[in-house]
Design an enzyme around this catalytic site. Sequence first.
Site: not given
Ligand code: NAP
Length: 248
Positions: A143, A157
């Site tokens: 991130s 985080y």
């Molecule tokens: P999200 O929409 O909240 O989705 C999170 C995903 O992770 C879901 O599929 C969830 O499964 C799964 N998950 C969480 N904990 C887990 C575990 N212990 N074991 C297996 N699966 C797990 O998140 P996102 O925004 O797409 O983020 C994805 C990645 O991008 C993360 O690493 C986040 O830090 C990074 N990121 C996101 C942003 C942003 O702006 N969105 C920015 C920077 C970095 P369930 O559906 O079963 O709960």
Amino acid sequence: MNKTILITGASRGIGAATAILAARKGYQVCVNYLNNEEAAQRVVDSIKKNGGKGEAFAADVSSETEVSALFETIDRTFGRLSALVNNAGILETQMRVEEMEADRLHRIFRSNIVSCFLCAKEAIQRMSTKKGGSGGAIVNVSSIAARTGAPGEYVDYAASKGAVDAFTLGLSKEVAAEGIRVNGVRPAFIYTDIHARGGEPGRVDRIKETIPMQRGGQPEEVAHAILWLLSEEASYSTGTFIDITGGR
Ligand code: NAP
């Protein structure tokens, strides 16, 4: 030859977009999720509807026993893995450091960085040319918070993502001579559910005027960078990062 990819946390958000794009690029896709079986199944249905191959696999990737069982199931279902995306990650409610309790810190670090070590360990055992594998590629989803520190919101985080960056650098050098490339993406302000989990569902829209491109990003825009880093087009890139932040 069939290419098999595991994307952790692929039921929603960036992971789901990456799974769908990976299937379009010809991978057999392992869609990992934690709880949301329905959402994971929707991703698999969409892959299959478009003629691709994919299956959903429940596993908590912060648990060593569940990760080990996950990889054994993948071996039996699709054969040897050639690509891994360490994407699963969580945020907790925005707060200052002096309010954070140890349980929260353990949850954040287990989910965001211990998970990367556990999955990479299993993947390397299957990919490394020193262990009879035919190489592979890993992308870790970090991130922009690793650079900014996320003060007043979630320094925990940000610190876990700083660890993801150091992990990416160290591991890339450790396995470079074994046919494995390891790179990272550093997104920010992407429209997914994660912001609601941090207590501010409208965070991207609140911030967007301060982003040089003046808009938030879509999960597919991150997915394209991930798939490029995994591809042969990136064959001489390892230990590097693509920031996907609209210019911030
Ligand atoms: P999200 O929409 O909240 O989705 C999170 C995903 O992770 C879901 O599929 C969830 O499964 C799964 N998950 C969480 N904990 C887990 C575990 N212990 N074991 C297996 N699966 C797990 O998140 P996102 O925004 O797409 O983020 C994805 C990645 O991008 C993360 O690493 C986040 O830090 C990074 N990121 C996101 C942003 C942003 O702006 N969105 C920015 C920077 C970095 P369930 O559906 O079963 O709960």
